[in-house]
Design a protein around this motif. Sequence first.
Motif, PDB file in Angstrom:
ATOM      1  N   THR A  73       0.751  -1.306   0.041  1.00  0.00           N
ATOM      2  CA  THR A  73       0.031   0.092   0.099  1.00  0.00           C
ATOM      3  C   THR A  73       0.802   1.304   0.143  1.00  0.00           C
ATOM      4  N   ASP A  74       2.037   1.073   0.288  1.00  0.00           N
ATOM      5  CA  ASP A  74       3.194   2.271   0.157  1.00  0.00           C
ATOM      6  C   ASP A  74       3.317   2.734  -1.139  1.00  0.00           C
ATOM      7  N   PRO A  75       3.053   3.996  -1.374  1.00  0.00           N
ATOM      8  CA  PRO A  75       3.305   4.665  -2.931  1.00  0.00           C
ATOM      9  C   PRO A  75       4.585   3.933  -3.236  1.00  0.00           C
ATOM     10  N   ARG A  76       5.692   3.900  -2.505  1.00  0.00           N
ATOM     11  CA  ARG A  76       6.904   3.675  -3.051  1.00  0.00           C
ATOM     12  C   ARG A  76       7.246   2.444  -3.674  1.00  0.00           C
ATOM     13  N   TYR A  77       6.248   1.408  -3.159  1.00  0.00           N
ATOM     14  CA  TYR A  77       6.310  -0.050  -3.597  1.00  0.00           C
ATOM     15  C   TYR A  77       5.995  -0.206  -5.080  1.00  0.00           C
ATOM     16  N   ASN A  78       5.015   0.597  -5.512  1.00  0.00           N
ATOM     17  CA  ASN A  78       4.539   0.618  -6.963  1.00  0.00           C
ATOM     18  C   ASN A  78       5.718   1.417  -7.891  1.00  0.00           C
ATOM     19  N   GLU A  79       6.204   2.436  -7.232  1.00  0.00           N
ATOM     20  CA  GLU A  79       7.170   3.357  -7.936  1.00  0.00           C
ATOM     21  C   GLU A  79       8.426   2.536  -8.171  1.00  0.00           C
ATOM     22  N   MET A  80       8.959   1.774  -7.097  1.00  0.00           N
ATOM     23  CA  MET A  80      10.068   1.097  -7.091  1.00  0.00           C
ATOM     24  C   MET A  80       9.931  -0.026  -8.243  1.00  0.00           C
ATOM     25  N   LEU A  81       8.875  -0.692  -8.105  1.00  0.00           N
ATOM     26  CA  LEU A  81       8.514  -1.874  -8.686  1.00  0.00           C
ATOM     27  C   LEU A  81       8.393  -1.435 -10.439  1.00  0.00           C
ATOM     28  N   SER A  82       7.758  -0.386 -10.736  1.00  0.00           N
ATOM     29  CA  SER A  82       7.549   0.165 -11.934  1.00  0.00           C
ATOM     30  C   SER A  82       8.906   0.403 -12.864  1.00  0.00           C
ATOM     31  N   GLY A  83       9.735   1.100 -12.050  1.00  0.00           N
ATOM     32  CA  GLY A  83      10.970   1.476 -12.622  1.00  0.00           C
ATOM     33  C   GLY A  83      11.838   0.329 -12.814  1.00  0.00           C
ATOM     34  N   PHE A  84      11.796  -0.700 -11.999  1.00  0.00           N
ATOM     35  CA  PHE A  84      12.465  -1.984 -12.249  1.00  0.00           C
ATOM     36  C   PHE A  84      12.124  -2.570 -13.594  1.00  0.00           C
ATOM     37  N   TYR A  85      10.595  -2.749 -13.687  1.00  0.00           N
ATOM     38  CA  TYR A  85      10.270  -3.580 -14.793  1.00  0.00           C
ATOM     39  C   TYR A  85      10.642  -2.710 -16.139  1.00  0.00           C
ATOM     40  N   GLU A  86      10.663  -1.300 -15.946  1.00  0.00           N
ATOM     41  CA  GLU A  86      10.812  -0.686 -16.972  1.00  0.00           C
ATOM     42  C   GLU A  86      12.178  -0.709 -17.545  1.00  0.00           C
ATOM     43  N   ASN A  87      13.166  -0.845 -16.502  1.00  0.00           N
ATOM     44  CA  ASN A  87      14.565  -0.967 -16.734  1.00  0.00           C
ATOM     45  C   ASN A  87      14.890  -2.416 -17.521  1.00  0.00           C
ATOM     46  N   VAL A  88      14.427  -3.618 -16.856  1.00  0.00           N
ATOM     47  CA  VAL A  88      14.602  -4.938 -17.281  1.00  0.00           C
ATOM     48  C   VAL A  88      14.126  -4.892 -18.596  1.00  0.00           C
ATOM     49  N   SER A  89      12.980  -4.534 -18.885  1.00  0.00           N
ATOM     50  CA  SER A  89      12.324  -4.621 -20.115  1.00  0.00           C
ATOM     51  C   SER A  89      13.193  -3.675 -21.463  1.00  0.00           C
ATOM     52  N   VAL A  90      13.877  -2.689 -20.962  1.00  0.00           N
ATOM     53  CA  VAL A  90      14.754  -2.106 -22.048  1.00  0.00           C
ATOM     54  C   VAL A  90      15.725  -3.158 -22.451  1.00  0.00           C
ATOM     55  N   HIS A  91      16.318  -3.820 -21.344  1.00  0.00           N
ATOM     56  CA  HIS A  91      17.480  -4.803 -21.422  1.00  0.00           C
ATOM     57  C   HIS A  91      17.206  -5.843 -22.537  1.00  0.00           C
ATOM     58  N   LEU A  92      16.035  -6.484 -22.192  1.00  0.00           N
ATOM     59  CA  LEU A  92      15.625  -7.439 -23.024  1.00  0.00           C
ATOM     60  C   LEU A  92      15.257  -7.286 -24.380  1.00  0.00           C
ATOM     61  N   ARG A  93      14.706  -6.019 -24.529  1.00  0.00           N
ATOM     62  CA  ARG A  93      14.341  -5.493 -25.839  1.00  0.00           C
ATOM     63  C   ARG A  93      15.614  -5.316 -26.579  1.00  0.00           C
ATOM     64  N   SER A  94      16.594  -4.763 -26.049  1.00  0.00           N
ATOM     65  CA  SER A  94      17.941  -4.577 -26.826  1.00  0.00           C
ATOM     66  C   SER A  94      18.456  -5.762 -27.079  1.00  0.00           C
ATOM     67  N   LEU A  95      18.393  -6.758 -26.474  1.00  0.00           N
ATOM     68  CA  LEU A  95      18.959  -8.201 -26.799  1.00  0.00           C
ATOM     69  C   LEU A  95      18.255  -8.608 -28.117  1.00  0.00           C
ATOM     70  N   THR A  96      16.920  -8.571 -27.937  1.00  0.00           N
ATOM     71  CA  THR A  96      16.019  -9.139 -29.342  1.00  0.00           C
ATOM     72  C   THR A  96      16.459  -8.246 -30.590  1.00  0.00           C
ATOM     73  N   GLN A  97      16.631  -6.996 -30.336  1.00  0.00           N
ATOM     74  CA  GLN A  97      16.922  -6.383 -31.267  1.00  0.00           C
ATOM     75  C   GLN A  97      18.319  -6.306 -31.945  1.00  0.00           C
ATOM     76  N   THR A  98      18.987  -7.269 -31.353  1.00  0.00           N
ATOM     77  CA  THR A  98      20.393  -7.737 -32.176  1.00  0.00           C
ATOM     78  C   THR A  98      20.470  -8.941 -32.869  1.00  0.00           C
ATOM     79  N   GLY A  99      18.925  -9.525 -32.920  1.00  0.00           N
ATOM     80  CA  GLY A  99      18.834 -10.679 -33.348  1.00  0.00           C
ATOM     81  C   GLY A  99      18.833 -12.054 -32.423  1.00  0.00           C
ATOM     82  N   GLU A 100      18.865 -11.729 -30.981  1.00  0.00           N
ATOM     83  CA  GLU A 100      18.927 -12.695 -29.943  1.00  0.00           C
ATOM     84  C   GLU A 100      17.629 -13.382 -29.477  1.00  0.00           C
TER      85      GLU A 100
END
Length: 242
Positions: A73-100
């Motif tokens: 219920t703490d607003p920080r919880y969603n904020e921290m997780l949202s940033g985390f998911y955004e960051n790992v999504s960027v990394h995973l997308r970058s891997l697929t864009q190299t053909g992997e």
Amino acid sequence: MSTGKLYGLGLGPGDPDLMSVKTHRLLGKAKHVAFFRKKGHTGQARKMVDGLIPTNAIEFPMEYPVTTEIPVTDPRYNEMLSGFYENVSVHLRSLTQTGENVVVLCEGDPFFYGSFMHLYTRLNHLIDVEVVPAITGMSGAWTATGTPITWGDDVLTVLMGTLPEKDLVRHMSDTDALVVMKIGRNFEKVVRALKVVDKYDDAWIIQFATMPNESIFKLSEMTETVTPYFSIIVVHGQGRRP
């Protein structure tokens, strides 16, 4: 250059023999393997595939910034997780864009209360994503009791122990068969709700379903300490049958 694909691999409830043939095949040829884990831990999904992925695969552990340290219920919880998911999504997308191709290990089924869903919603419109379904943890749990979970016209309700107690009581009173997940710190609250609706004596608790350390007890006879994560409570339906 052709782009790669992201796979959300459902690993099933824990027993490697319960993985699908497709999941096993994709694991066997994986070059990039991503998985969620708590900082300082191996991660349950990674443990489940130990010895099944190629030794030369590049692993990408995705470490949660927060788990139970602050309330949901703490607003920080969603904020921290949202940033985390955004960051790992960027990394995973970058891997697929190299053909992997990249596989993401998912306990149970990827679309059933899992973390992979948060990656899927961020990436499925940007890259090629395939989800491989699997047996859920709750299916492994009720099967472990040796009793069918539903009969005939029984209604099955799946609840999270994180719900407010009044909501637990309301939903429990309005169903025939019941599964309660995410128990952990909410154990006493769930027990109180079950007692209010007179389902406590019919409830079972299963810990680490289908895994080597599986344990199964009538909830009223439970004397061991409840594990914080891999515990599921079930109440079987008693509906119509021939």
